[in-house]
Design an enzyme around this catalytic site. Structure first.
Site, PDB file in Angstrom:
ATOM      1  N   HIS A 170      10.522   9.047 -37.817  1.00  6.50           N
ATOM      2  CA  HIS A 170       9.454   8.152 -37.350  1.00  6.50           C
ATOM      3  C   HIS A 170       9.095   8.610 -35.942  1.00  6.50           C
ATOM      4  O   HIS A 170       9.897   8.429 -35.025  1.00  6.50           O
ATOM      5  CB  HIS A 170       9.946   6.701 -37.294  1.00  6.50           C
ATOM      6  CG  HIS A 170      10.502   6.200 -38.595  1.00  6.50           C
ATOM      7  ND1 HIS A 170       9.738   5.539 -39.525  1.00  6.50           N
ATOM      8  CD2 HIS A 170      11.750   6.258 -39.114  1.00  6.50           C
ATOM      9  CE1 HIS A 170      10.500   5.208 -40.560  1.00  6.50           C
ATOM     10  NE2 HIS A 170      11.722   5.628 -40.337  1.00  6.50           N
ATOM     11  N   PHE A 171       7.946   9.224 -35.765  1.00  8.76           N
ATOM     12  CA  PHE A 171       7.544   9.680 -34.431  1.00  8.76           C
ATOM     13  C   PHE A 171       6.475   8.780 -33.810  1.00  8.76           C
ATOM     14  O   PHE A 171       6.082   8.971 -32.673  1.00  8.76           O
ATOM     15  CB  PHE A 171       7.085  11.143 -34.453  1.00  8.76           C
ATOM     16  CG  PHE A 171       8.206  12.138 -34.624  1.00  8.76           C
ATOM     17  CD1 PHE A 171       9.534  11.765 -34.416  1.00  8.76           C
ATOM     18  CD2 PHE A 171       7.946  13.441 -34.987  1.00  8.76           C
ATOM     19  CE1 PHE A 171      10.572  12.677 -34.562  1.00  8.76           C
ATOM     20  CE2 PHE A 171       8.972  14.367 -35.130  1.00  8.76           C
ATOM     21  CZ  PHE A 171      10.288  13.991 -34.930  1.00  8.76           C
ATOM     22  N   ARG A 172       5.946   7.849 -34.595  1.00  5.10           N
ATOM     23  CA  ARG A 172       5.111   6.766 -34.044  1.00  5.10           C
ATOM     24  C   ARG A 172       3.698   7.124 -33.642  1.00  5.10           C
ATOM     25  O   ARG A 172       2.903   6.233 -33.439  1.00  5.10           O
ATOM     26  CB  ARG A 172       5.757   6.094 -32.829  1.00  5.10           C
ATOM     27  CG  ARG A 172       7.130   5.586 -33.064  1.00  5.10           C
ATOM     28  CD  ARG A 172       7.127   4.513 -34.087  1.00  5.10           C
ATOM     29  NE  ARG A 172       8.444   3.913 -34.171  1.00  5.10           N
ATOM     30  CZ  ARG A 172       8.990   3.467 -35.279  1.00  5.10           C
ATOM     31  NH1 ARG A 172       8.330   3.526 -36.408  1.00  5.10           N
ATOM     32  NH2 ARG A 172      10.181   2.932 -35.265  1.00  5.10           N
TER      33      ARG A 172
ATOM     34  N   HIS B  34      13.251   3.675 -30.713  1.00  9.76           N
ATOM     35  CA  HIS B  34      13.008   2.473 -29.909  1.00  9.76           C
ATOM     36  C   HIS B  34      13.593   2.671 -28.513  1.00  9.76           C
ATOM     37  O   HIS B  34      14.648   3.293 -28.361  1.00  9.76           O
ATOM     38  CB  HIS B  34      13.630   1.257 -30.596  1.00  9.76           C
ATOM     39  CG  HIS B  34      13.114   1.052 -31.992  1.00  9.76           C
ATOM     40  ND1 HIS B  34      11.855   0.572 -32.245  1.00  9.76           N
ATOM     41  CD2 HIS B  34      13.665   1.322 -33.193  1.00  9.76           C
ATOM     42  CE1 HIS B  34      11.667   0.522 -33.563  1.00  9.76           C
ATOM     43  NE2 HIS B  34      12.744   0.984 -34.154  1.00  9.76           N
TER      44      HIS B  34
ATOM     45  N   HIS C   8      18.281   6.530 -47.385  1.00  9.53           N
ATOM     46  CA  HIS C   8      19.419   6.013 -46.599  1.00  9.53           C
ATOM     47  C   HIS C   8      20.296   5.016 -47.358  1.00  9.53           C
ATOM     48  O   HIS C   8      20.341   3.832 -47.036  1.00  9.53           O
ATOM     49  CB  HIS C   8      18.983   5.421 -45.260  1.00  9.53           C
ATOM     50  CG  HIS C   8      17.670   4.684 -45.219  1.00  9.53           C
ATOM     51  ND1 HIS C   8      17.282   3.804 -46.180  1.00  9.53           N
ATOM     52  CD2 HIS C   8      16.673   4.692 -44.303  1.00  9.53           C
ATOM     53  CE1 HIS C   8      16.107   3.308 -45.862  1.00  9.53           C
ATOM     54  NE2 HIS C   8      15.704   3.827 -44.736  1.00  9.53           N
TER      55      HIS C   8
ATOM     56  N   ASN D 168       4.968   4.153 -41.160  1.00  6.15           N
ATOM     57  CA  ASN D 168       4.961   2.824 -40.529  1.00  6.15           C
ATOM     58  C   ASN D 168       4.634   2.911 -39.037  1.00  6.15           C
ATOM     59  O   ASN D 168       5.390   2.468 -38.182  1.00  6.15           O
ATOM     60  CB  ASN D 168       6.282   2.083 -40.775  1.00  6.15           C
ATOM     61  CG  ASN D 168       7.506   2.871 -40.334  1.00  6.15           C
ATOM     62  OD1 ASN D 168       7.507   4.087 -40.328  1.00  6.15           O
ATOM     63  ND2 ASN D 168       8.557   2.158 -39.968  1.00  6.15           N
TER      64      ASN D 168
ATOM     65  N   HIS E  91      12.315   2.739 -49.355  1.00  6.32           N
ATOM     66  CA  HIS E  91      13.245   1.927 -48.559  1.00  6.32           C
ATOM     67  C   HIS E  91      13.662   0.774 -49.459  1.00  6.32           C
ATOM     68  O   HIS E  91      12.851  -0.088 -49.786  1.00  6.32           O
ATOM     69  CB  HIS E  91      12.559   1.418 -47.289  1.00  6.32           C
ATOM     70  CG  HIS E  91      13.479   0.630 -46.412  1.00  6.32           C
ATOM     71  ND1 HIS E  91      13.816   1.036 -45.146  1.00  6.32           N
ATOM     72  CD2 HIS E  91      14.150  -0.530 -46.621  1.00  6.32           C
ATOM     73  CE1 HIS E  91      14.659   0.165 -44.614  1.00  6.32           C
ATOM     74  NE2 HIS E  91      14.870  -0.803 -45.488  1.00  6.32           N
TER      75      HIS E  91
ATOM     76  N   ASP F 228      16.256   9.688 -40.253  1.00  4.93           N
ATOM     77  CA  ASP F 228      15.640   8.374 -40.020  1.00  4.93           C
ATOM     78  C   ASP F 228      15.446   8.135 -38.520  1.00  4.93           C
ATOM     79  O   ASP F 228      15.578   7.001 -38.036  1.00  4.93           O
ATOM     80  CB  ASP F 228      16.468   7.259 -40.670  1.00  4.93           C
ATOM     81  CG  ASP F 228      15.689   5.951 -40.795  1.00  4.93           C
ATOM     82  OD1 ASP F 228      14.460   5.952 -40.550  1.00  4.93           O
ATOM     83  OD2 ASP F 228      16.308   4.927 -41.134  1.00  4.93           O
TER      84      ASP F 228
HETATM   85  O1  DOR Z   1      16.281   1.202 -38.718  1.00  2.00           O
HETATM   86  C1  DOR Z   1      15.215   1.592 -39.149  1.00  2.00           C
HETATM   87  N1  DOR Z   1      14.154   1.804 -38.333  1.00  2.00           N
HETATM   88  N2  DOR Z   1      15.069   1.775 -40.478  1.00  2.00           N
HETATM   89  C2  DOR Z   1      13.865   2.034 -41.032  1.00  2.00           C
HETATM   90  O2  DOR Z   1      13.803   2.201 -42.224  1.00  2.00           O
HETATM   91  C3  DOR Z   1      12.660   2.099 -40.185  1.00  2.00           C
HETATM   92  C4  DOR Z   1      13.004   2.479 -38.818  1.00  2.00           C
HETATM   93  C5  DOR Z   1      11.836   2.306 -37.860  1.00  2.00           C
HETATM   94  O3  DOR Z   1      10.730   2.701 -38.251  1.00  2.00           O
HETATM   95  O4  DOR Z   1      12.028   1.831 -36.753  1.00  2.00           O
END
Ligand code: DOR
Length: 445
Positions: free
Chosen positions: A62-64, A308, A233, A94, A179, A304
């Site tokens: 997830h690089f956002r 954050h 996962h 996401n 997921h 994964d």
């Molecule tokens: O802990 C997680 N964070 N699990 C996920 O499946 C999504 C990820 C996130 O996008 O922050």
């Protein structure tokens, strides 16, 4: 023969085994493997004492980008990737806004151009309403397929009702990564933590049953739809046992963090830094994941990576978000497990190279084979190093492995014949390109 790049004197992990071999590269592809000491090359890389692995394909990050500023973007995310020996990443949808349309995918590819240090592809997110478009969307260049969140995690992508899941699976044909946590059960149990709780309650709220129940439901729906799924996962002993009985239709991902940490210690030592979805569970589950690695049930390792920030993580649980960085530490952590004898080097390469290639039908990547892309993680299996927050290129700037001493370290990283990391330093230009898939080969213009 004249090569663009000659990697000389290393030990290579190829489909034929582990042994001494030189590798000749031309136009970004492997053109010769063997004893090439008399060959000419524009660039020679001395790999004596080092081991050459296929570049790691991390099929869950997830690089956002584009939305969540100050967290991560494709430049910092892929910088961390190549520092960790990762040469291809598949990014999850996401983001804010979610990647659920052609415009969003094209936008991400555009942003990656000239800024991504490694090759890349993006998943399109399923929503309860976009099923009719998925067959076209999943074939777009740079698309890794369709991702399905059956349980909610970061962001608001969610397809939890069985009829919506079935409809999604009935549209399109590529393997669908999922997921798998049961949303209804997560909602039912939310009152256990909603008014504030210790973070060690995370695996109690999102309990093993939520995962197991959902994985059973998912496989039933996948069979109804006749659609291949990849269950991401996996965290429980029961799911591993169940998935072993369903290998015709389902493939399996495990993560280094679920293989390395266990409850309750991880919550005591790391607090919300250990908070991820699905959660890190007790030791007997961790040992079952290792058994599934050993028995061949696990197809792929994904990081994964979910970056954050420390500020966000410092919020009181359960407002603290779930996720930890991981793209840069996947290989060193797993090399350390190899050193400790928990898996063979060949099995690690199977999980990080050929596994992702096989399940997602990646064209020309994941093996050291003539004709394949010259993507390599060149590692020192004996280097003793300490993982620290400072080493992490992610904008999040922290790792749950801070202070951990590991044996085995990525030294040079090569993406399609270009040395993008030399002696642990990023160099040159961000030349990452979209990954090509055999199920969606680009048409000749
Ligand atoms: O802990 C997680 N964070 N699990 C996920 O499946 C999504 C990820 C996130 O996008 O922050």
């Amino acid at each position: 023969m004249q090569f663009d790049l000659l990697i000389r004197g290393g030990t290579c992990v190829t489909p034929s085994g582990v042994g001494a071999a030189d590798i000749g590269v031309r136009n970004g592809r492997i053109v010769e493997i063997g004893s090439l000491s008399s060959a000419d090359a524009d660039e020679v890389l001395d790999a004596s004492g080092l081991t050459i692995l296929p570049g790691v394909i991390d099929s869950q990050v997830h690089f956002r980008e584009p939305g969540l500023e100050h967290k991560e973007d494709l430049e910092t995310g892929t910088r961390g990737a190549v520092l960790g020996g990762v040469t291809s990443i598949f990014e999850m949808p996401n983001t804010k806004p979610p990647t659920f349309s052609q415009e969003a995918l094209v936008d991400k590819l555009h942003r990656a151009h000239g800024r991504a240090w490694c090759d890349h592809a993006f998943f399109i997110g399923a929503t309860p309403t976009n099923f009719a478009e998925l067959p076209q969307l999943e074939l777009l260049p740079g698309c890794a397929g369709v991702k399905l969140f059956m349980g909610s995690s970061t962001g608001n992508l969610l397809v939890s009702e069985s009829e919506d899941v079935l409809r999604t699976l009935q549209h399109g044909f590529r393997r669908v990564p999922v997921h798998s946590e049961d949303e209804a059960r997560l909602r039912e149990r939310w009152n256990l933590v909603k008014d504030g709780a210790d973070v060690s309650m995370h695996p109690v709220w999102r309990d093993p049953e939520a995962a197991i129940q959902n994985t059973r439901r998912l496989i039933e729906l996948a069979r109804q739809a006749g659609r291949r799924v990849h269950v991401l996962h996996i965290t429980t002993a029961e799911e591993m046992e169940f998935l072993a009985e369903n290998k015709d239709i389902a493939t399996v991902e495990a993560t280094p963090q679920h293989l390395t940490f266990s409850a309750p210690d991880c919550y005591e030592q790391l607090g919300s830094m250990a908070q991820i979805n699905p959660p890190i569970r007790e030791e007997h589950h961790r040992l079952a994941l290792w058994r599934a690695i050993e028995q061949g049930v696990v197809d792929v390792l994904g990081s994964d990576h979910a970056p954050h920030t420390r500020e966000e993580k410092a919020k009181p649980y359960p407002q603290s978000p779930s996720g930890m960085t991981g793209v840069q530490t996947l290989l060193p952590v797993m090399l350390d497990h190899v050193h400790a004898g928990r898996l063979s080097l060949e099995r690690l390469v199977d999980l990080t190279g050929h596994g992702p290639q096989r399940i997602y039908s990646i064209a020309r990547k994941g093996r050291i084979t003539v004709g394949y892309d010259a993507d390599f993680a060149i590692v020192d299996l004996n280097a003793k190093r300490t993982i620290t927050h400072d080493w992490i290129a992610s904008r999040a700037g922290w790792t749950p492995y801070d202070g951990r001493e590991v044996i085995g370290w990525p030294i040079h990283t090569i993406v399609r014949g270009r040395t993008v990391v030399r002696d642990g330093e990023v160099q040159g230009a961000a030349i990452g390109e979209p990954v090509v898939f055999q199920e969606a080969l680009p048409l000749e213009a």
